[in-house]
Motif scaffolding. Structure first.
Motif, PDB file in Angstrom:
ATOM      1  N   ARG A  76       0.847  -1.200   0.000  1.00  0.00           N
ATOM      2  CA  ARG A  76       0.000   0.000   0.000  1.00  0.00           C
ATOM      3  C   ARG A  76       0.878   1.245   0.000  1.00  0.00           C
ATOM      4  O   ARG A  76       2.027   1.194   0.424  1.00  0.00           O
ATOM      5  CB  ARG A  76      -0.876   0.038   1.249  1.00  0.00           C
ATOM      6  CG  ARG A  76      -1.927  -1.047   1.302  1.00  0.00           C
ATOM      7  CD  ARG A  76      -2.836  -0.830   2.483  1.00  0.00           C
ATOM      8  NE  ARG A  76      -3.425   0.495   2.496  1.00  0.00           N
ATOM      9  CZ  ARG A  76      -4.665   0.774   2.101  1.00  0.00           C
ATOM     10  NH1 ARG A  76      -5.451  -0.184   1.668  1.00  0.00           N
ATOM     11  NH2 ARG A  76      -5.119   2.008   2.141  1.00  0.00           N
ATOM     12  N   VAL A  77       0.310   2.355  -0.440  1.00  0.00           N
ATOM     13  CA  VAL A  77       1.003   3.629  -0.251  1.00  0.00           C
ATOM     14  C   VAL A  77       1.136   3.825   1.246  1.00  0.00           C
ATOM     15  O   VAL A  77       0.154   3.758   1.979  1.00  0.00           O
ATOM     16  CB  VAL A  77       0.228   4.794  -0.895  1.00  0.00           C
ATOM     17  CG1 VAL A  77       0.825   6.137  -0.485  1.00  0.00           C
ATOM     18  CG2 VAL A  77       0.213   4.661  -2.415  1.00  0.00           C
ATOM     19  N   PHE A  80       3.119   9.896   2.633  1.00  0.00           N
ATOM     20  CA  PHE A  80       2.438  10.955   1.902  1.00  0.00           C
ATOM     21  C   PHE A  80       3.275  12.226   1.995  1.00  0.00           C
ATOM     22  O   PHE A  80       3.428  12.789   3.088  1.00  0.00           O
ATOM     23  CB  PHE A  80       1.041  11.175   2.489  1.00  0.00           C
ATOM     24  CG  PHE A  80       0.209   9.926   2.430  1.00  0.00           C
ATOM     25  CD1 PHE A  80      -0.679   9.726   1.387  1.00  0.00           C
ATOM     26  CD2 PHE A  80       0.347   8.932   3.389  1.00  0.00           C
ATOM     27  CE1 PHE A  80      -1.427   8.560   1.305  1.00  0.00           C
ATOM     28  CE2 PHE A  80      -0.396   7.764   3.322  1.00  0.00           C
ATOM     29  CZ  PHE A  80      -1.294   7.576   2.275  1.00  0.00           C
ATOM     30  N   HIS A  90       7.044  17.478  -8.923  1.00  0.00           N
ATOM     31  CA  HIS A  90       6.901  16.323  -9.821  1.00  0.00           C
ATOM     32  C   HIS A  90       7.978  16.382 -10.907  1.00  0.00           C
ATOM     33  O   HIS A  90       8.665  15.385 -11.172  1.00  0.00           O
ATOM     34  CB  HIS A  90       5.494  16.316 -10.425  1.00  0.00           C
ATOM     35  CG  HIS A  90       5.222  15.163 -11.305  1.00  0.00           C
ATOM     36  ND1 HIS A  90       5.274  15.268 -12.685  1.00  0.00           N
ATOM     37  CD2 HIS A  90       4.897  13.872 -11.027  1.00  0.00           C
ATOM     38  CE1 HIS A  90       4.987  14.088 -13.213  1.00  0.00           C
ATOM     39  NE2 HIS A  90       4.759  13.222 -12.240  1.00  0.00           N
ATOM     40  N   PHE A 100       7.610   7.306 -11.111  1.00  0.00           N
ATOM     41  CA  PHE A 100       6.194   7.494 -10.814  1.00  0.00           C
ATOM     42  C   PHE A 100       5.424   6.334 -11.426  1.00  0.00           C
ATOM     43  O   PHE A 100       5.703   5.907 -12.558  1.00  0.00           O
ATOM     44  CB  PHE A 100       5.694   8.840 -11.351  1.00  0.00           C
ATOM     45  CG  PHE A 100       6.044   9.980 -10.435  1.00  0.00           C
ATOM     46  CD1 PHE A 100       5.141  10.423  -9.484  1.00  0.00           C
ATOM     47  CD2 PHE A 100       7.293  10.583 -10.511  1.00  0.00           C
ATOM     48  CE1 PHE A 100       5.478  11.450  -8.614  1.00  0.00           C
ATOM     49  CE2 PHE A 100       7.631  11.613  -9.652  1.00  0.00           C
ATOM     50  CZ  PHE A 100       6.724  12.048  -8.706  1.00  0.00           C
ATOM     51  N   GLU A 102       2.128   6.329 -11.944  1.00  0.00           N
ATOM     52  CA  GLU A 102       0.933   6.819 -12.620  1.00  0.00           C
ATOM     53  C   GLU A 102       1.145   8.268 -13.014  1.00  0.00           C
ATOM     54  O   GLU A 102       2.030   8.940 -12.487  1.00  0.00           O
ATOM     55  CB  GLU A 102      -0.283   6.705 -11.707  1.00  0.00           C
ATOM     56  CG  GLU A 102      -0.168   7.568 -10.457  1.00  0.00           C
ATOM     57  CD  GLU A 102      -1.347   7.429  -9.510  1.00  0.00           C
ATOM     58  OE1 GLU A 102      -2.216   6.559  -9.728  1.00  0.00           O
ATOM     59  OE2 GLU A 102      -1.405   8.203  -8.551  1.00  0.00           O
ATOM     60  N   VAL A 112      -2.391  14.500  -7.179  1.00  0.00           N
ATOM     61  CA  VAL A 112      -1.635  13.410  -6.568  1.00  0.00           C
ATOM     62  C   VAL A 112      -1.053  12.504  -7.642  1.00  0.00           C
ATOM     63  O   VAL A 112      -1.608  12.379  -8.736  1.00  0.00           O
ATOM     64  CB  VAL A 112      -2.540  12.592  -5.607  1.00  0.00           C
ATOM     65  CG1 VAL A 112      -3.692  11.944  -6.342  1.00  0.00           C
ATOM     66  CG2 VAL A 112      -1.745  11.583  -4.814  1.00  0.00           C
ATOM     67  N   VAL A 114       1.372   8.600  -7.472  1.00  0.00           N
ATOM     68  CA  VAL A 114       2.096   7.618  -6.675  1.00  0.00           C
ATOM     69  C   VAL A 114       3.486   7.433  -7.269  1.00  0.00           C
ATOM     70  O   VAL A 114       3.643   7.298  -8.486  1.00  0.00           O
ATOM     71  CB  VAL A 114       1.348   6.266  -6.645  1.00  0.00           C
ATOM     72  CG1 VAL A 114       2.147   5.217  -5.877  1.00  0.00           C
ATOM     73  CG2 VAL A 114      -0.037   6.433  -6.033  1.00  0.00           C
ATOM     74  N   GLU A 116       7.604   5.552  -6.324  1.00  0.00           N
ATOM     75  CA  GLU A 116       8.350   4.586  -5.520  1.00  0.00           C
ATOM     76  C   GLU A 116       9.653   5.190  -5.033  1.00  0.00           C
ATOM     77  O   GLU A 116      10.306   5.940  -5.762  1.00  0.00           O
ATOM     78  CB  GLU A 116       8.724   3.353  -6.356  1.00  0.00           C
ATOM     79  CG  GLU A 116       7.584   2.476  -6.726  1.00  0.00           C
ATOM     80  CD  GLU A 116       8.047   1.265  -7.528  1.00  0.00           C
ATOM     81  OE1 GLU A 116       7.359   0.243  -7.434  1.00  0.00           O
ATOM     82  OE2 GLU A 116       9.079   1.341  -8.238  1.00  0.00           O
ATOM     83  N   GLU A 122       5.913   2.538  -1.801  1.00  0.00           N
ATOM     84  CA  GLU A 122       5.057   3.494  -2.499  1.00  0.00           C
ATOM     85  C   GLU A 122       4.723   4.704  -1.634  1.00  0.00           C
ATOM     86  O   GLU A 122       4.453   4.572  -0.444  1.00  0.00           O
ATOM     87  CB  GLU A 122       3.778   2.801  -2.964  1.00  0.00           C
ATOM     88  CG  GLU A 122       4.053   1.765  -4.032  1.00  0.00           C
ATOM     89  CD  GLU A 122       2.809   1.126  -4.599  1.00  0.00           C
ATOM     90  OE1 GLU A 122       1.685   1.586  -4.306  1.00  0.00           O
ATOM     91  OE2 GLU A 122       2.962   0.147  -5.351  1.00  0.00           O
ATOM     92  N   TRP A 123       4.785   5.852  -2.280  1.00  0.00           N
ATOM     93  CA  TRP A 123       4.502   7.147  -1.678  1.00  0.00           C
ATOM     94  C   TRP A 123       3.483   7.883  -2.544  1.00  0.00           C
ATOM     95  O   TRP A 123       3.420   7.658  -3.752  1.00  0.00           O
ATOM     96  CB  TRP A 123       5.754   8.007  -1.692  1.00  0.00           C
ATOM     97  CG  TRP A 123       6.867   7.640  -0.781  1.00  0.00           C
ATOM     98  CD1 TRP A 123       7.640   6.514  -0.805  1.00  0.00           C
ATOM     99  CD2 TRP A 123       7.380   8.454   0.270  1.00  0.00           C
ATOM    100  NE1 TRP A 123       8.598   6.577   0.160  1.00  0.00           N
ATOM    101  CE2 TRP A 123       8.461   7.759   0.836  1.00  0.00           C
ATOM    102  CE3 TRP A 123       7.022   9.705   0.766  1.00  0.00           C
ATOM    103  CZ2 TRP A 123       9.186   8.277   1.892  1.00  0.00           C
ATOM    104  CZ3 TRP A 123       7.750  10.212   1.821  1.00  0.00           C
ATOM    105  CH2 TRP A 123       8.823   9.505   2.383  1.00  0.00           C
ATOM    106  N   ASP A 124       2.749   8.813  -1.952  1.00  0.00           N
ATOM    107  CA  ASP A 124       1.959   9.781  -2.694  1.00  0.00           C
ATOM    108  C   ASP A 124       2.692  11.118  -2.658  1.00  0.00           C
ATOM    109  O   ASP A 124       3.129  11.558  -1.577  1.00  0.00           O
ATOM    110  CB  ASP A 124       0.589  10.026  -2.043  1.00  0.00           C
ATOM    111  CG  ASP A 124      -0.508   9.112  -2.525  1.00  0.00           C
ATOM    112  OD1 ASP A 124      -0.252   8.282  -3.428  1.00  0.00           O
ATOM    113  OD2 ASP A 124      -1.615   9.218  -1.986  1.00  0.00           O
TER     114      ASP A 124
END
Length: 132
Positions: A76-77, A80, A90, A100, A102, A112, A114, A116, A122-124
């Motif tokens: 899971r993410v 954050f 970004h 990224f 996505e 937002v 996600v 890595e 995983e991070w947001d």
């Protein structure tokens, strides 16, 4: 007042993790101190984070800990990273080689995407909506 000061993130290598978090994510190195047992106390935090939590980068000490590197949140993410300028961060992170998973998306709560970290955690990256 109370706040969460640190969250432990188990890593394979201190210096590799420091480089990723400081160079790719733009965090600053808060502390890097040797410990009597040969480990190090390594803390990184986002620039301008104020009273937000920092990350304690802890090298896995045994097989069980090393097996959790990259899978500390069960896929899971787990983290954050809030920003006040999603497009800026970004673009900078992508240029630094951050992967990224996505394209950026706009949700009612903000912009937002996600990504890595170097181990696959995983991070947001999230810019909260103005009214959130």
């Amino acid at each position: 007042m109370r706040h969460i000061a640190l969250v432990t993130l188990v890593v394979d290598d201190y210096d590799e993790a420091i480089r990723f978090y400081t160079e790719a994510l733009g965090f600053h190195l808060v502390e890097d101190a040797p410990r009597p047992d040969g480990s190090r106390w390594v803390v990184v935090a986002p620039e301008g984070g104020g009273e937000g939590a920092g990350l304690l980068l802890a090298r896995g000490k045994d097989d069980a800990q090393r097996a959790r590197v990259g899978d500390q949140t069960g896929g899971r993410v787990g983290f954050f990273l809030h920003t006040d300028d999603f497009a800026r961060d970004h673009a900078r992170m992508r240029a630094a080689g951050v992967r990224f998973l996505e394209a950026p998306r706009h949700e009612p709560y903000g912009t937002v995407a996600v990504f890595e970290d170097l181990y696959g955690t995983e991070w947001d990256l999230l810019q909260p909506a103005a009214d959130a």
